[in-house]
Design an enzyme around this catalytic site. Structure first.
Site, mmCIF file in Angstrom:
data_model
loop_
_atom_site.group_PDB
_atom_site.id
_atom_site.type_symbol
_atom_site.label_atom_id
_atom_site.label_comp_id
_atom_site.label_asym_id
_atom_site.label_seq_id
_atom_site.Cartn_x
_atom_site.Cartn_y
_atom_site.Cartn_z
ATOM 1 C CE LYS A 181 -4.496 0.260 2.756
ATOM 2 N NZ LYS A 181 -4.401 0.225 1.570
ATOM 3 C CB SER A 217 -1.010 0.277 0.883
ATOM 4 O OG SER A 217 -2.111 -0.720 1.649
#
Length: 817
Positions: free
Chosen positions: A742, A699
């Site tokens: 997130k 990520s």
């Protein structure tokens, strides 16, 4: 065995004091050794290097109240000379010995010659082993004694025809002096009666004292009406009579009544045929064996378990979709998609109760309500609820049970849960299913395969029960924090329902509707006038918690309640239980006084923002989303293009850093980064702060590349910008997972702009509208768009070289969702 000539024993003998029982000649018993001087004697005389194979010791009985560290033996005290055949030892909780001693003859203490560290006496032998010259067999007392003894032996051996001859042989050949001691020891004689018999050296007097003891014992046997085979207190071993512990007569009667109750209860039970067959067989085994048999308690426990299991007992299920919707809405705020899937699950069961539904696995960070959802399902269906915590379980026997052949065997936790709930269709929650393990005792995940497979669990077999039990009616639910670590075969048997973290607005509603009323109720403050305004709750959410769930929020609300309770208790009057405090409304100042300074008020993110070489990334963890700080710098070293990575990184994140560096070096010329100092020769250091926390996942690629670009252009990234996405060598941006977690983490950190891969556009539909309204999203497909979105205000005049060498002239997709 040591043999002494003419049955004469040494006059100097070590002593053991016994308090629990009286040893008589001709009887073998196990004596526990716990008193310090007794222990010293065993270690010195029985276990020492100079000890004989079967040593001779003196056994002196003393009343329990007389036994102490300072106990003394009086002169002329009578005891028994014994021969030791075996010694066993245990070390916990304190050193203890068990000594097997056979009584040989009586002795009298003439003088104590040593008291520490153990007792040693000069003794005189009072009788011989087998000496019967003191009384004639034709004596009336001797004849009466033999008649009573024969009657007692006949009663005890009625059901043991194969040993009747042996007992008759003992009666004919054993000297009367020894037979009297033997019968007294195995009859229901009291401690005082045994001590009186021990002190009676004259054989005739001894017979007169033992006759009434035996007669009383015979009457007790006749009154109890017991089966003889449960009363046999004798066994033969190497032609020597050994003794088992005498049992109280009342115990036999109660045990017999209990067995009758078990048999009657078994007849009234409604169980499958294969269970009834085994149950009847085990009950017959219980009837044939005595309660002293080693397997008696094992079989009885097994039989009672079979009777307690709900083979054909089911809870009445109430399936009402309207009630279920109301219960879920009352118990949980938000969770729209989760509640919709559960309602679908319950609606299908309402239409088709015979259909075996899927195993639902609720996956999400701690504190989001996974267990409470399972309880709500049990509540709305009317089924009993039971939670089986699997965290840290490494033994498959916890699921399948232990085989009865093992010491301490017990059924598995599935069978125990069914016994506890009392029905065969409860709601069983397998909590923390992602934290099971495997080891030398098998894999717990593999054992769960049969339990959670609707095609197999109708014939689930627990190793302890050893009979198949139908689990198809059980509603299994599971919870986990991370579905990625669940073994694939087990994961395939479950349907994953994701529970994500809460937004600030959702946490506020949950606190006002559920958490605060619960804390006030638990602390007895419903009528105390404590008011926690919305502004205080928001302050706690923003500056005192940093979590996906609401557990920390609930703990802080509990702290406020406890502070109020202390004030109430301190101000109670002596003659009234009513509090004297006026109603109070908390504010931000009170929060600091009660909870202390805000631990998350001064964000580390904002302190580091605006520095060239620093970028903010997003990561997913099993505890929710996290904002990562990425720092980069150049090193003054050999200029060989080395790369240093620090911050407790996993392999995937290390690869992302290498990809970002290699991509930037490959496009350095296009972006005008090699004009004065070649990027290919630069030594780089990339650091992720909070090095004690492990970090991994695909990520952070675009965030690392952006931080490096910021370093070499000396341009800070725009304030409030955070990004997530993986990078390739060609600069393409790949999609990532955990977008909702997130984004919620970025929102909690008060960031303003989130850069996401274009292919994650569909994931934005799961994000609450209130969160999307506070954030700006940039959807990108390649690194040129990432850089353009990260450096707000970058125009052609700011960086003409960069814009002239763009791979694509398309502007990034900016959207206010």
């Amino acid at each position: 065995m040591v043999v002494f000539a003419n049955d004469v024993f040494p006059r100097k003998i070590p002593l053991i004091i016994t308090t629990s029982d009286v040893l008589l000649p001709g009887v073998t018993v196990k004596i526990p050794i716990t008193e310090s001087r007794n222990v010293n004697m065993v270690r010195s005389q029985l276990l020492g290097s100079n000890s004989s194979p079967n040593p001779i010791i003196g056994i002196v009985p003393k009343q329990a109240e007389d036994s102490s560290e300072a106990v003394t033996i009086d002169k002329d005290t009578v005891g028994v000379i014994g021969q030791v055949f075996h010694i066993s030892r245990t070390s916990w909780p304190k050193p203890t010995f068990m000594v097997l001693v056979s009584g040989l003859c009586r002795f009298r203490v003439d003088k104590l010659i040593m008291e520490e560290p153990y007792l040693v006496a000069i003794a005189t032998q009072l009788d011989g082993f087998g000496d019967e010259s003191e009384i004639s067999k034709t004596d009336p007392t001797a004849q009466e004694f033999r008649d009573v003894a024969a009657k007692l032996f006949a009663k005890l051996t009625t059901s043991y025809s194969h040993i009747t001859d042996k007992m008759s042989h003992i009666l004919d050949l054993m000297p009367l002096s020894r037979l009297a001691d033997f019968c007294c020891s195995y009859s229901s004689a009291t401690y005082a009666e045994k001590l009186d018999v021990l002190n009676t050296v004259d054989v005739a007097e001894r017979l007169k004292k033992v006759i009434p003891i035996m007669q009383r014992f015979i009457q007790e046997l006749d009154k109890s009406g017991l089966n003889d085979r449960r009363l046999m207190p004798f066994k033969t071993s190497n032609s020597k009579l050994t003794r088992m512990k005498p049992l109280e007569m009342g115990t036999f009667s109660e045990e017999g009544d209990d067995l009758s109750d078990l048999i009657k209860r078994a007849k009234d039970l409604s169980v499958p045929a294969h269970v009834s067959k085994v149950l009847n067989r085990e009950l017959q085994r219980l009837k044939r064996m005595g309660s002293f048999h080693p397997e008696h308690s094992i079989i009885r426990t097994y039989v009672e378990l079979l009777m307690d299991l709900p083979w054909n007992v089911s809870a009445i299920e109430t399936l009402d979709i309207h009630k279920a919707r109301k219960d879920l809405d009352d118990d949980h705020f938000a969770m729209t998609s989760v509640k919709r899937r559960i309602l679908e699950f319950l609606a299908v069961r309402q239409l088709n109760k015979s259909k075996k539904g899927p195993i639902l696995c609720l996956v999400g960070p701690p504190g989001v309500g996974k267990t409470s959802i399972a309880k709500s399902i049990a509540k709305t269906t009317g089924r009993p609820f039971h939670c089986i915590s699997l965290g840290g379980t490494y033994n498959q026997s916890d699921i399948r049970g232990h085989r009865k052949t093992y010491l301490g065997a017990m059924p598995g936790r599935i069978i125990q849960a069914l016994k506890t709930t009392g029905v065969n269709n409860p709601v069983l929650l397998l909590d923390e299913v992602d934290k099971v393990g495997s080891g030398a005792h098998g894999s717990v995940a593999a054992a769960l395969l049969e339990v959670l497979d609707s095609a197999q669990n109708s014939h689930f077999t627990d190793h302890y029960v050893n009979l198949h039990f139908d689990l198809s009616q059980v509603m299994f639910l599971a919870t986990a924090n991370n579905a990625n670590v669940i073994p694939a075969p087990l994961l395939d048997r479950m349907e994953i329902i994701k529970l994500n973290g809460y937004t600030e607005e959702e946490k506020l509603q949950i606190a006002q509707k559920h958490l605060l009323p619960k804390q006030l109720r638990e602390h007895g403050l419903e009528n105390s006038g404590l008011q926690v305004p919305e502004s205080c709750i928001i302050e706690i959410i923003r500056n005192y918690t940093q979590e996906a769930g609401v557990r920390s929020l609930e703990r802080h609300l509990g702290a406020l309640c406890r502070h109020r309770v202390v004030k109430l208790v301190e101000n109670q009057s002596d003659n009234s239980a009513q509090n004297t405090l006026a109603p109070v409304t908390l504010d931000e100042t009170c929060l600091i006084d009660i909870l202390g300074p805000p631990p998350f008020g001064d964000f580390e993110l904002w302190r580091r923002a605006g520095i060239p070489g620093v970028a903010l990334g997003l990561s997913w963890t099993e505890y929710g989303g996290r904002v990562l700080i990425i720092e980069t710098t150049r090193l003054n070293r050999s200029s060989q293009g080395s790369l240093v990575l620090t911050g407790h990184l996993g392999d995937v994140m290390k690869e992302s850093a290498s990809l970002a560096v290699d991509w930037l070096r490959s496009v350095a010329k296009q972006y005008g980064l090699n004009s004065s100092d070649p990027l290919s020769d630069a030594d780089l250091h990339i650091h992720f702060p909070a090095g004690a926390i492990s970090k991994d996942g695909p990520s952070a690629g675009i965030a690392i590349a952006t931080a490096l670009y910021s370093l070499f252009t000396n341009r800070p990234i725009a304030n409030g910008v955070v990004m997530t996405g993986e990078i390739t060598l060609s600069g393409a941006v790949l999609p990532v997972g955990g977008v909702k977690e997130k984004v919620l983490a970025a929102h909690r950190a008060c960031l303003k702009k989130v850069i996401l891969p274009q292919k994650n556009y569909s994931d934005l539909a799961d994000i609450p509208e209130s969160t999307k309204n506070d954030l700006e999203f940039s959807l990108v497909t390649e690194m040129s768009e990432v850089l353009q979105a990260a450096f707000d205000g970058m125009t052609e005049s700011d960086s003409s070289v960069m814009l002239n060498n763009m791979k694509s002239n398309d502007s990034p997709l900016l959207c206010k969702l």
